[in-house]
Design an enzyme around this catalytic site. Sequence first.
Site, short mmCIF file in Angstrom:
data_model
loop_
_atom_site.label_atom_id
_atom_site.label_comp_id
_atom_site.label_asym_id
_atom_site.label_seq_id
_atom_site.Cartn_x
_atom_site.Cartn_y
_atom_site.Cartn_z
N ALA A 1 41.52 17.85 39.12
CA ALA A 1 41.83 17.26 40.42
C ALA A 1 42.38 18.32 41.35
O ALA A 1 43.05 19.26 40.92
CB ALA A 1 42.84 16.12 40.25
N ASP A 2 42.09 18.15 42.63
CA ASP A 2 42.65 19.03 43.64
C ASP A 2 42.73 18.26 44.95
O ASP A 2 41.99 17.30 45.16
CB ASP A 2 41.81 20.29 43.83
CG ASP A 2 42.59 21.37 44.56
OD1 ASP A 2 43.43 22.04 43.90
OD2 ASP A 2 42.40 21.53 45.77
N GLN A 3 43.63 18.71 45.79
CA GLN A 3 43.82 18.05 47.08
C GLN A 3 44.00 19.13 48.15
O GLN A 3 44.73 20.09 47.94
CB GLN A 3 45.05 17.15 47.03
CG GLN A 3 45.27 16.33 48.28
CD GLN A 3 46.53 15.51 48.17
OE1 GLN A 3 47.61 16.05 48.02
NE2 GLN A 3 46.38 14.19 48.22
N ALA B 1 40.03 15.31 45.57
CA ALA B 1 38.81 15.40 44.76
C ALA B 1 39.16 15.31 43.28
O ALA B 1 40.19 15.82 42.85
CB ALA B 1 38.11 16.73 45.04
N LYS C 1 38.54 23.20 37.60
CA LYS C 1 39.64 22.82 36.70
C LYS C 1 39.14 21.99 35.53
O LYS C 1 39.55 22.19 34.39
CB LYS C 1 40.72 22.06 37.48
CG LYS C 1 41.47 22.93 38.48
CD LYS C 1 42.43 22.10 39.32
CE LYS C 1 43.13 22.94 40.36
NZ LYS C 1 44.06 22.14 41.19
#
Length: 195
Positions: free
Chosen positions: A71-73, A108, A56
Amino acid sequence: MIILASASAVRARLLRDAGVSCTVATPDVDEVALKAELLAAGAGPREIAARLSEAKALSLAAAPDDFVIGADQTLDLDGGLVDKAADLAEIRARLLNLRGRAHTLHAATALARGGTILWRGMASPQLRMRAFSDAFLDDYLAAEGAAVLSSVGCYRLEGMGVQLFEAIDGDYFAVLGLPLVSLLAALRQAGGLSS
């Protein structure tokens, strides 16, 4: 300029509430395809969150001096990846599956500039849901409804979802999807914020 490569209103609000002026842009990443590729290669939930955040951050065509935050979760339940629920029936099933159990959220974050990753961050808070009653679940779903479809765990900790838990160990901001304190430090170190 600071660009948040995320469609998450919560992440944007966290940055703005912290006094960080940012532009929000939808990342040009096929998350489903990348996640499938990573799963096929044997990646776990933590690595998937990290790789998606980097993709991203690198997906936007930004000016050379712009900072891009990706960001990612992911939700890790007993080592397996849990995806977002598709509808209210799946929300109910997900919460019943999580009831009385612990899970980990891997949040993250990647910071890029000029097409290069400058910093990677990861926070992995652990959460234990309480053994809530079916009546509470009914009330919760009536109050929250489809609003929790955007959350992989089917809860908003900043709202009524906090009542689902008996213990939370880790970074509150990471539970919301952005390890904010470490990201702000990285932005200051890279010159994106005044120190």
